[in-house]
Design an enzyme around this catalytic site. Structure first.
Site: not given
Ligand code: IMP
Ligand code: MG
Length: 183
Positions: A103-104, A135, A163, A46-47, A169, A107, A156
């Site tokens: 994408e939002d 990040k 969220d 949903k991000g 959010r 990470d 975070f």
């Molecule tokens: P990754 O890149 O597979 O580790 O996951 C990314 C997802 O983790 C994003 O789409 C967000 O939904 C969630 N996420 C990563 N960092 C944060 C944060 O700082 N706050 C809230 N959600 C986060």
């Molecule tokens: Mg996401």
């Protein structure tokens, strides 16, 4: 407009104005890059709802289509595992389409690298990624991201789609949370 109790917010990293200004710059770049091609935005629920809504409206491109996917990352805790399950698939056939994943935040990049492999197998004419936030650890997963809004510290974050247990959010800015909430 979304708001939070002042005592819940530790520090605002990006204001609404900074985010909206950067979005306009990204939209100009995307408009130029896709000037002579169709464009299909694929948002990850949903991000990405906020960046999808604002980015798509900032584009002047005349044939922007939109579709959505919902995925969930297996694994425990707050780290994603890279093993992903599709909760909602696209309605659109990607073959021959110019696809831009929206994408939002990236990470670890594990979710995104799985998504890229999955969507590439469906035969799009092109496949690129736009993310509002990234990040530093994203570098580890080696995902090639064409459009990045902001590189942010490894903390975070909440707001603008991000969220904490489904809260915050809807904030128009990006912030860190006060320590009292984690206690
Ligand atoms: P990754 O890149 O597979 O580790 O996951 C990314 C997802 O983790 C994003 O789409 C967000 O939904 C969630 N996420 C990563 N960092 C944060 C944060 O700082 N706050 C809230 N959600 C986060
Ligand atoms: Mg996401």
């Amino acid at each position: 407009m979304g708001s939070a109790r002042p005592e819940d917010i530790e520090r605002v990293l990006l204001t609404e104005e900074e985010i909206q200004q950067r979005l306009r710059e990204m939209a100009q770049q995307i408009d130029a890059d896709y000037a002579d091609r169709d464009l299909l935005l694929v948002g990850v629920l949903k991000g990405a709802v906020m960046v999808m809504a604002d980015l798509s409206r900032a584009l002047e491109h005349e044939t922007v289509a939109m579709d959505w996917m919902a995925v969930s990352s297996y694994g425990s805790g707050t780290r994603s595992s890279g093993v992903v399950r599709i909760l909602k698939d696209l309605d659109t056939d990607l073959s021959g389409r110019n696809v831009l994943i929206v994408e939002d935040i990236i990470d670890s990049g594990l979710t995104l690298s799985w998504l890229i492999t999955n969507l590439r197998s469906r035969g799009p004419a092109s496949l690129e990624v736009a993310t509002m936030f990234r990040k530093p650890e994203a570098a580890v997963a080696q995902v090639d991201v064409k459009y990045v809004g902001f590189d942010l510290p490894n903390e975070f974050l909440v707001g603008y789609g991000l969220d904490w247990a489904e809260k915050y959010r809807t904030l128009p800015y990006v912030a860190t949370l006060s320590a009292h909430l984690y206690a």
